[in-house]
Scaffold this motif. Structure first.
Motif, PDB file in Angstrom:
ATOM      1  N   MET A  75     -14.173  13.646  66.480  1.00 57.97           N
ATOM      2  CA  MET A  75     -15.386  14.080  67.192  1.00 57.97           C
ATOM      3  C   MET A  75     -15.932  12.959  68.075  1.00 57.97           C
ATOM      4  SD  MET A  75     -17.125  16.084  64.037  1.00 57.97           S
ATOM      5  CE  MET A  75     -18.786  15.921  64.650  1.00 57.97           C
ATOM      6  N   ALA A  76     -16.018  11.761  67.503  1.00 60.58           N
ATOM      7  CA  ALA A  76     -16.547  10.618  68.264  1.00 60.58           C
ATOM      8  C   ALA A  76     -15.632  10.325  69.458  1.00 60.58           C
ATOM      9  CB  ALA A  76     -16.667   9.395  67.365  1.00 60.58           C
ATOM     10  N   HIS A  77     -14.321  10.395  69.209  1.00 60.15           N
ATOM     11  CA  HIS A  77     -13.351  10.115  70.278  1.00 60.15           C
ATOM     12  C   HIS A  77     -13.522  11.106  71.435  1.00 60.15           C
ATOM     13  CE1 HIS A  77      -9.781   8.381  71.977  1.00 60.15           C
ATOM     14  NE2 HIS A  77      -9.155   9.536  72.002  1.00 60.15           N
ATOM     15  N   GLN A  78     -13.862  12.357  71.102  1.00 58.78           N
ATOM     16  CA  GLN A  78     -13.991  13.400  72.129  1.00 58.78           C
ATOM     17  C   GLN A  78     -15.453  13.637  72.538  1.00 58.78           C
ATOM     18  OE1 GLN A  78     -11.377  16.750  71.706  1.00 58.78           O
ATOM     19  NE2 GLN A  78      -9.726  15.288  71.918  1.00 58.78           N
ATOM     20  N   ASN A  79     -16.318  12.689  72.157  1.00 59.82           N
ATOM     21  CA  ASN A  79     -17.746  12.756  72.531  1.00 59.82           C
ATOM     22  C   ASN A  79     -18.434  14.045  72.072  1.00 59.82           C
ATOM     23  OD1 ASN A  79     -17.649  10.219  73.937  1.00 59.82           O
ATOM     24  ND2 ASN A  79     -16.535  11.307  75.550  1.00 59.82           N
ATOM     25  N   ILE A  80     -18.072  14.502  70.881  1.00 62.04           N
ATOM     26  CA  ILE A  80     -18.719  15.694  70.318  1.00 62.04           C
ATOM     27  C   ILE A  80     -19.829  15.215  69.374  1.00 62.04           C
ATOM     28  CG2 ILE A  80     -18.404  17.715  68.811  1.00 62.04           C
ATOM     29  CD1 ILE A  80     -15.429  17.719  69.792  1.00 62.04           C
ATOM     30  N   PRO A  81     -21.084  15.527  69.677  1.00 63.58           N
ATOM     31  CA  PRO A  81     -22.160  15.076  68.781  1.00 63.58           C
ATOM     32  C   PRO A  81     -22.090  15.804  67.432  1.00 63.58           C
ATOM     33  CG  PRO A  81     -23.040  15.974  70.860  1.00 63.58           C
ATOM     34  CD  PRO A  81     -21.582  16.303  70.809  1.00 63.58           C
ATOM     35  N   LEU A  82     -22.462  15.106  66.369  1.00 68.07           N
ATOM     36  CA  LEU A  82     -22.481  15.742  65.039  1.00 68.07           C
ATOM     37  C   LEU A  82     -23.384  16.972  65.055  1.00 68.07           C
ATOM     38  CD1 LEU A  82     -21.678  15.734  62.046  1.00 68.07           C
ATOM     39  CD2 LEU A  82     -23.576  14.155  61.624  1.00 68.07           C
ATOM     40  N   ASP A  83     -24.472  16.890  65.799  1.00 66.55           N
ATOM     41  CA  ASP A  83     -25.412  18.017  65.867  1.00 66.55           C
ATOM     42  C   ASP A  83     -24.771  19.277  66.446  1.00 66.55           C
ATOM     43  OD1 ASP A  83     -27.449  16.804  64.614  1.00 66.55           O
ATOM     44  OD2 ASP A  83     -28.696  16.459  66.396  1.00 66.55           O
ATOM     45  N   ALA A  84     -23.748  19.105  67.281  1.00 67.74           N
ATOM     46  CA  ALA A  84     -23.074  20.288  67.836  1.00 67.74           C
ATOM     47  C   ALA A  84     -22.430  21.084  66.705  1.00 67.74           C
ATOM     48  CB  ALA A  84     -22.027  19.870  68.861  1.00 67.74           C
ATOM     49  N   VAL A  85     -21.802  20.380  65.755  1.00 68.61           N
ATOM     50  CA  VAL A  85     -21.133  21.052  64.630  1.00 68.61           C
ATOM     51  C   VAL A  85     -22.172  21.572  63.631  1.00 68.61           C
ATOM     52  CG1 VAL A  85     -19.538  20.726  62.699  1.00 68.61           C
ATOM     53  CG2 VAL A  85     -19.037  19.684  64.919  1.00 68.61           C
ATOM     54  N   LEU A  86     -23.149  20.730  63.302  1.00 67.53           N
ATOM     55  CA  LEU A  86     -24.177  21.166  62.337  1.00 67.53           C
ATOM     56  C   LEU A  86     -24.952  22.356  62.899  1.00 67.53           C
ATOM     57  CD1 LEU A  86     -25.509  17.730  60.991  1.00 67.53           C
ATOM     58  CD2 LEU A  86     -23.713  19.194  60.044  1.00 67.53           C
ATOM     59  N   GLY A  87     -25.235  22.310  64.220  1.00 63.20           N
ATOM     60  CA  GLY A  87     -25.960  23.404  64.872  1.00 63.20           C
ATOM     61  C   GLY A  87     -25.151  24.693  64.845  1.00 63.20           C
ATOM     62  N   GLU A  88     -23.842  24.567  65.076  1.00 59.70           N
ATOM     63  CA  GLU A  88     -22.957  25.751  65.046  1.00 59.70           C
ATOM     64  C   GLU A  88     -22.959  26.369  63.645  1.00 59.70           C
ATOM     65  OE1 GLU A  88     -21.124  27.163  67.498  1.00 59.70           O
ATOM     66  OE2 GLU A  88     -20.101  28.568  66.176  1.00 59.70           O
ATOM     67  N   LEU A  89     -22.861  25.530  62.627  1.00 56.75           N
ATOM     68  CA  LEU A  89     -22.850  26.039  61.249  1.00 56.75           C
ATOM     69  C   LEU A  89     -24.183  26.706  60.907  1.00 56.75           C
ATOM     70  CD1 LEU A  89     -21.043  23.083  59.431  1.00 56.75           C
ATOM     71  CD2 LEU A  89     -20.125  25.368  59.826  1.00 56.75           C
ATOM     72  N   GLU A  90     -25.262  26.074  61.387  1.00 50.69           N
ATOM     73  CA  GLU A  90     -26.590  26.623  61.106  1.00 50.69           C
ATOM     74  C   GLU A  90     -26.747  27.995  61.759  1.00 50.69           C
ATOM     75  OE1 GLU A  90     -29.856  24.379  62.679  1.00 50.69           O
ATOM     76  OE2 GLU A  90     -31.151  24.968  61.024  1.00 50.69           O
ATOM     77  N   GLN A  91     -26.287  28.097  63.012  1.00 48.87           N
ATOM     78  CA  GLN A  91     -26.374  29.364  63.747  1.00 48.87           C
ATOM     79  C   GLN A  91     -25.581  30.452  63.025  1.00 48.87           C
ATOM     80  OE1 GLN A  91     -24.673  29.099  67.607  1.00 48.87           O
ATOM     81  NE2 GLN A  91     -26.264  30.300  68.574  1.00 48.87           N
ATOM     82  N   ARG A  92     -24.387  30.088  62.531  1.00 42.83           N
ATOM     83  CA  ARG A  92     -23.558  31.062  61.815  1.00 42.83           C
ATOM     84  C   ARG A  92     -24.253  31.525  60.546  1.00 42.83           C
ATOM     85  NH1 ARG A  92     -17.455  28.557  62.025  1.00 42.83           N
ATOM     86  NH2 ARG A  92     -17.365  28.339  64.290  1.00 42.83           N
ATOM     87  N   SER A  93     -24.900  30.595  59.855  1.00 44.27           N
ATOM     88  CA  SER A  93     -25.540  30.972  58.592  1.00 44.27           C
ATOM     89  C   SER A  93     -26.673  31.962  58.862  1.00 44.27           C
ATOM     90  CB  SER A  93     -26.042  29.745  57.837  1.00 44.27           C
ATOM     91  OG  SER A  93     -27.268  29.311  58.355  1.00 44.27           O
ATOM     92  N   HIS A  94     -27.348  31.799  60.007  1.00 46.21           N
ATOM     93  CA  HIS A  94     -28.410  32.765  60.351  1.00 46.21           C
ATOM     94  C   HIS A  94     -27.806  34.121  60.648  1.00 46.21           C
ATOM     95  CE1 HIS A  94     -31.409  29.798  60.131  1.00 46.21           C
ATOM     96  NE2 HIS A  94     -31.116  29.159  61.245  1.00 46.21           N
TER      97      HIS A  94
END
Ligand SMILES: N=c1c2ncn([C@@H]3O[C@H](COP(=O)(O)OP(=O)(O)OP(=O)(O)O)[C@@H](O)[C@H]3O)c2ncn1[C@@H]1O[C@H](COP(=O)(O)O)[C@@H](O)[C@H]1O
Length: 109
Positions: A75-94
């Motif tokens: 993720m860091a290598h590809q400049n993907i913020p941790l929040d992008a993944v946590l946000g995606e998981l949160e959205q799915r849970s909703h």
């Protein structure tokens, strides 16, 4: 357990990217680049599967931890913020939570 452990680990991984350090395994992976990081993710994924099939929970926990760490390096290598993944998981849970409520209501009527 500290519930910011993922954020803390990701912060260290990002720091290794911008401040290379002697003897750092994370820096070694960044230096090697994409193919090496992807190879490690694949290896750790396979090792997780093998440990889970063997049914040794302690080994499986160790392999899952290795996998999460290497995914963070990717993720860091590809400049993907941790929040992008946590946000995606949160959205799915909703979404899934809403869907469940819908089915429960539908089932009971
Ligand atoms: N969570 C981890 C972590 N999990 C696994 N690993 C390393 O991942 C490697 C995986 O082992 P392998 O046997 O599969 O690989 P290897 O033979 O050592 O190396 P390769 O040549 O296959 O790449 C080991 O060297 C582990 O030390 C980790 N290295 C670092 N971290 C975290 O990253 C932080 C920074 O570490 P450094 O970058 O080393 O300072 C540490 O404080 C930890 O919090």
């Amino acid at each position: 357990m500290n519930d910011t452990v993922l954020q803390d680990l990701y912060r260290v991984v990002l720091d290794r990217k911008t401040n290379p350090q002697e003897g750092s395994y994370t820096c070694y992976l960044f230096e090697k680049g994409t193919d090496k990081i992807l190879k490690k993710v694949g290896e750790e994924c396979a090792e997780t599967i093998i440990a889970a099939k063997n049914g040794e929970q302690g080994d499986t926990v160790g392999e899952i931890s290795d996998l999460i760490y290497h995914l963070m390096v990717l993720m860091a290598h590809q400049n993907i913020p941790l929040d992008a993944v946590l946000g995606e998981l949160e959205q799915r849970s909703h979404k899934i939570g809403n869907l469940k409520t819908f089915h429960q209501v539908d089932h009971n009527t």
